[in-house]
Motif scaffolding. Structure first.
Motif, mmCIF file in Angstrom:
data_model
loop_
_atom_site.group_PDB
_atom_site.id
_atom_site.type_symbol
_atom_site.label_atom_id
_atom_site.label_comp_id
_atom_site.label_asym_id
_atom_site.label_seq_id
_atom_site.Cartn_x
_atom_site.Cartn_y
_atom_site.Cartn_z
ATOM 1 N N PRO A 100 -8.015 8.384 -3.751
ATOM 2 C CA PRO A 100 -8.856 7.752 -2.722
ATOM 3 C C PRO A 100 -8.408 8.259 -1.351
ATOM 4 O O PRO A 100 -7.245 8.104 -0.990
ATOM 5 C CB PRO A 100 -8.549 6.254 -2.880
ATOM 6 N N SER A 101 -9.315 8.884 -0.600
ATOM 7 C CA SER A 101 -8.887 9.621 0.593
ATOM 8 C C SER A 101 -9.660 9.273 1.857
ATOM 9 O O SER A 101 -10.853 8.970 1.809
ATOM 10 C CB SER A 101 -9.034 11.124 0.348
ATOM 11 N N GLY A 102 -8.942 9.348 2.978
ATOM 12 C CA GLY A 102 -9.544 9.140 4.296
ATOM 13 C C GLY A 102 -9.089 10.251 5.226
ATOM 14 O O GLY A 102 -9.791 11.223 5.455
ATOM 15 N N ASN A 103 -7.856 10.119 5.742
ATOM 16 C CA ASN A 103 -7.286 11.177 6.585
ATOM 17 C C ASN A 103 -6.658 12.300 5.766
ATOM 18 O O ASN A 103 -6.032 13.200 6.320
ATOM 19 C CB ASN A 103 -6.240 10.583 7.532
ATOM 20 N N VAL A 104 -6.765 12.249 4.476
ATOM 21 C CA VAL A 104 -6.265 13.216 3.486
ATOM 22 C C VAL A 104 -4.761 13.541 3.596
ATOM 23 O O VAL A 104 -4.324 14.595 3.161
ATOM 24 C CB VAL A 104 -7.100 14.534 3.394
ATOM 25 N N HIS A 157 -10.390 0.579 -2.480
ATOM 26 C CA HIS A 157 -10.051 2.000 -2.322
ATOM 27 C C HIS A 157 -9.842 2.638 -3.692
ATOM 28 O O HIS A 157 -10.400 3.700 -4.005
ATOM 29 C CB HIS A 157 -8.791 2.162 -1.466
ATOM 30 N N ALA A 172 0.854 -1.191 0.000
ATOM 31 C CA ALA A 172 0.000 0.000 0.000
ATOM 32 C C ALA A 172 0.889 1.239 0.000
ATOM 33 O O ALA A 172 2.074 1.165 0.353
ATOM 34 C CB ALA A 172 -0.937 0.012 1.201
ATOM 35 N N PHE A 173 0.312 2.383 -0.373
ATOM 36 C CA PHE A 173 1.132 3.594 -0.508
ATOM 37 C C PHE A 173 1.789 4.008 0.802
ATOM 38 O O PHE A 173 2.778 4.726 0.817
ATOM 39 C CB PHE A 173 0.290 4.751 -1.075
ATOM 40 N N LYS A 174 1.213 3.557 1.946
ATOM 41 C CA LYS A 174 1.747 3.967 3.237
ATOM 42 C C LYS A 174 3.186 3.516 3.448
ATOM 43 O O LYS A 174 3.883 4.045 4.305
ATOM 44 C CB LYS A 174 0.859 3.460 4.366
ATOM 45 N N ALA A 199 -9.653 1.288 4.845
ATOM 46 C CA ALA A 199 -8.538 2.178 5.218
ATOM 47 C C ALA A 199 -8.935 3.649 5.048
ATOM 48 O O ALA A 199 -8.166 4.550 5.392
ATOM 49 C CB ALA A 199 -7.303 1.854 4.401
ATOM 50 N N MET A 200 -10.123 3.883 4.494
ATOM 51 C CA MET A 200 -10.625 5.252 4.325
ATOM 52 C C MET A 200 -11.836 5.517 5.224
ATOM 53 O O MET A 200 -12.543 6.505 5.030
ATOM 54 C CB MET A 200 -11.024 5.492 2.863
ATOM 55 N N ASN A 220 -2.404 11.632 2.042
ATOM 56 C CA ASN A 220 -1.923 11.411 0.685
ATOM 57 C C ASN A 220 -2.259 12.610 -0.198
ATOM 58 O O ASN A 220 -1.422 13.114 -0.944
ATOM 59 C CB ASN A 220 -2.563 10.122 0.158
ATOM 60 N N THR A 225 -4.062 2.920 -4.413
ATOM 61 C CA THR A 225 -3.417 3.035 -3.103
ATOM 62 C C THR A 225 -3.020 1.692 -2.498
ATOM 63 O O THR A 225 -2.178 1.648 -1.608
ATOM 64 C CB THR A 225 -4.340 3.786 -2.118
ATOM 65 N N ALA A 226 -3.653 0.594 -2.928
ATOM 66 C CA ALA A 226 -3.275 -0.722 -2.386
ATOM 67 C C ALA A 226 -3.380 -1.785 -3.462
ATOM 68 O O ALA A 226 -4.147 -1.643 -4.432
ATOM 69 C CB ALA A 226 -4.157 -1.101 -1.204
HETATM 70 C C1 LIG Z 1 -4.587 4.932 4.242
HETATM 71 C C2 LIG Z 1 -5.198 4.536 2.957
HETATM 72 C C3 LIG Z 1 -5.999 5.421 2.196
HETATM 73 C C4 LIG Z 1 -6.336 6.810 2.674
HETATM 74 O O1 LIG Z 1 -5.209 7.663 2.682
HETATM 75 P P1 LIG Z 1 -5.261 9.040 3.521
HETATM 76 O O2 LIG Z 1 -3.893 9.597 3.441
HETATM 77 O O3 LIG Z 1 -5.646 8.644 4.922
HETATM 78 O O4 LIG Z 1 -6.285 9.910 2.881
HETATM 79 C C5 LIG Z 1 -6.486 4.996 0.974
HETATM 80 N N1 LIG Z 1 -6.249 3.747 0.519
HETATM 81 C C6 LIG Z 1 -5.496 2.862 1.226
HETATM 82 C C7 LIG Z 1 -5.274 1.506 0.674
HETATM 83 C C8 LIG Z 1 -4.934 3.222 2.456
HETATM 84 O O5 LIG Z 1 -4.210 2.329 3.143
#
Ligand SMILES: *Cc1c(COP(=O)(O)O)cnc(C)c1O
Length: 418
Positions: free
Chosen positions: A242-246, A350, A102-104, A296-297, A248, A372-373
């Motif tokens: 694709p965003s959750g905590n924004v 995502h 995943a991008f993390k 994850a979002m 990225n 993102t994953a």
């Molecule tokens: C964490 C995550 C996101 C969301 O990223 P944010 O930086 O929190 O917006 C999207 N897709 C995947 C697979 C993630 O692990």
């Protein structure tokens, strides 16, 4: 280059290294660059993706104590590819070739190598506490595994994470310990907060998505990807994230602010509609999250919003610069199916949110959807939809075949330190 707090832009100015070690500013705000780099790198890809990342990140470390170590840190942290899945300008940026798919991995690995270097210079040690409901904990555990002067305690709710995610949290030894907590994700988060407040415990730190060290790599790949796209097609891309905590997407906004050739940035959210609702109503209302297929979002109170508000303080500015749509679970399923049937392209839930937003709002336009994953991480959702088994990337395979080690504990933070 200096960094300031979102809450007092005329206040204390810190170097990148100081901001990385601190995590959060003294006044509770988040660190943002005082100004953006004034020029963008000329990318020479012969040396690999890590060198492109290094070239883009470098200006933020001008005059910093890590300046001379930055090249080595980037070479170690970014030892995996970044890929463009090209499709006549409706492209996909694949950020899932790191160790936890995943991008993390980009942010977590850069943070781990930077912290290791800073701590070894100071002769200090830190313990990182992470409460996780899935993706973050795996990326952090993997990134910090075997880094000197650092240890990690990962907490996750017992019985509430998918088997492959569990493997990524428990397949470690040495400096990474994982704890299966008898409770919910909220209990895990509460335990971490309580541990931080306990003054008898010292040397604790976090590695969450607000740390500057996790954001800078996310700035770097957008500078690189938009430059590559522009070179290839002669047009600036609309980047759909694709965003959750924004976190990225904050990286993308910084890249645009620094002059990267980006037409527009679009946030694809799942059924957690905090940002789309704000755009519609002008009233910002954080809320508790709801569960979706793109877990994850699942965020109702995005932790990096304060950084976007620092860039676009008024509703008008925000609306001019940010677009966002919400995608339901049914639409996620439908998009995974369409993308497979029409293009033979397998995407994760995502990424499907991003793909849905492209199909509905930007058809036939110059676009990059961010993947993102890797879909193999979410095989229990994706495989029944496409009716096919997904090949597992090597990195995931390796983790899944490591011995699983964890301790089951009650939801009491004292037990983490026994
Ligand atoms: C964490 C995550 C996101 C969301 O990223 P944010 O930086 O929190 O917006 C999207 N897709 C995947 C697979 C993630 O692990």
């Amino acid at each position: 280059m200096k960094f300031v707090s979102t809450r007092s832009k005329d206040g204390m100015k810190l170097s990148a290294s100081e901001a990385i070690l601190k995590g959060l500013a003294e006044d509770g705000g988040l660190f943002i660059p005082e100004s953006m780099p004034s020029s963008l790198p000329d990318f020479t890809l012969e040396k690999g993706a890590w060198y492109a990342m290094y070239s883009a990140i470098k200006p933020f470390f001008e005059g910093d104590e890590l300046e001379d170590e930055l090249e080595r840190i980037c070479r170690s942290a970014f030892d995996f590819p970044i890929a463009f899945h090209t499709d006549d300008g409706e492209d996909t940026l694949e950020l899932f070739y790191g160790p936890t798919a995943a991008f993390k991995d980009f942010g977590a690995r850069f943070l781990a190598y930077s912290m290791e270097t800073l701590l070894s210079r100071r002769g200090e040690d830190l313990t990182i506490l992470v409460a996780t409901s899935g993706d973050t904990g795996g990326a952090v555990a993997s990134a910090f595994h075997n880094r000197e002067h650092l240890s990690v305690k990962v907490l996750f709710p017992k019985g509430r994470v998918a088997e492959r995610q569990r493997r990524q949290l428990t397949g470690w030894d040495g400096n990474v310990s994982s704890y299966e907590v008898e409770g919910s994700f909220d209990d895990c988060q509460r335990m971490v907060k309580e541990a931080f407040m306990d003054t008898s415990l010292t040397g604790l730190s976090s590695a969450n998505s607000i740390n500057l060290g996790r954001l800078l790599p996310q700035y770097a790949y957008y500078v690189w990807a938009s430059s590559m796209y522009y070179e290839l097609y002669g047009r600036k891309p609309i980047i759909i994230i694709p965003s959750g905590n924004v976190g990225n997407s904050t990286g993308a906004y910084w890249a645009k602010a620094a002059g990267a050739p980006i037409e527009r940035i679009v946030l694809a959210c799942n059924a957690n509609r905090t940002i789309p609702d704000y755009l519609e109503s002008g009233e910002y209302k954080p809320r508790t999250s709801i569960e979706t297929l793109a877990n994850a979002m699942d965020v109702g109170n995005p932790s990096n919003m304060e950084r976007l508000f620092a860039l676009f303080p008024t509703y008008d500015e925000f609306r001019r610069n940010v677009s966002s749509w919400s995608v339901s679970d049914d639409e996620i399923r439908k998009t995974i199916k369409e993308e497979w049937e029409e293009h033979g392209h397998i995407i994760c839930p995502h990424t499907a949110c991003g793909e849905r937003v492209r199909r509905d709002h930007f058809p036939s336009q110059p676009t990059i959807v961010v993947a993102t994953a890797h879909p193999a991480k979410f095989e229990s959702i994706v495989e029944p939809i496409i009716g096919k088994t997904i090949a597992i990337p090597r990195s995931l395979f390796d983790i899944m075949h490591k011995e699983s080690k964890s301790r089951e504990i009650a939801a009491d933070y004292h037990l983490l330190f026994e």
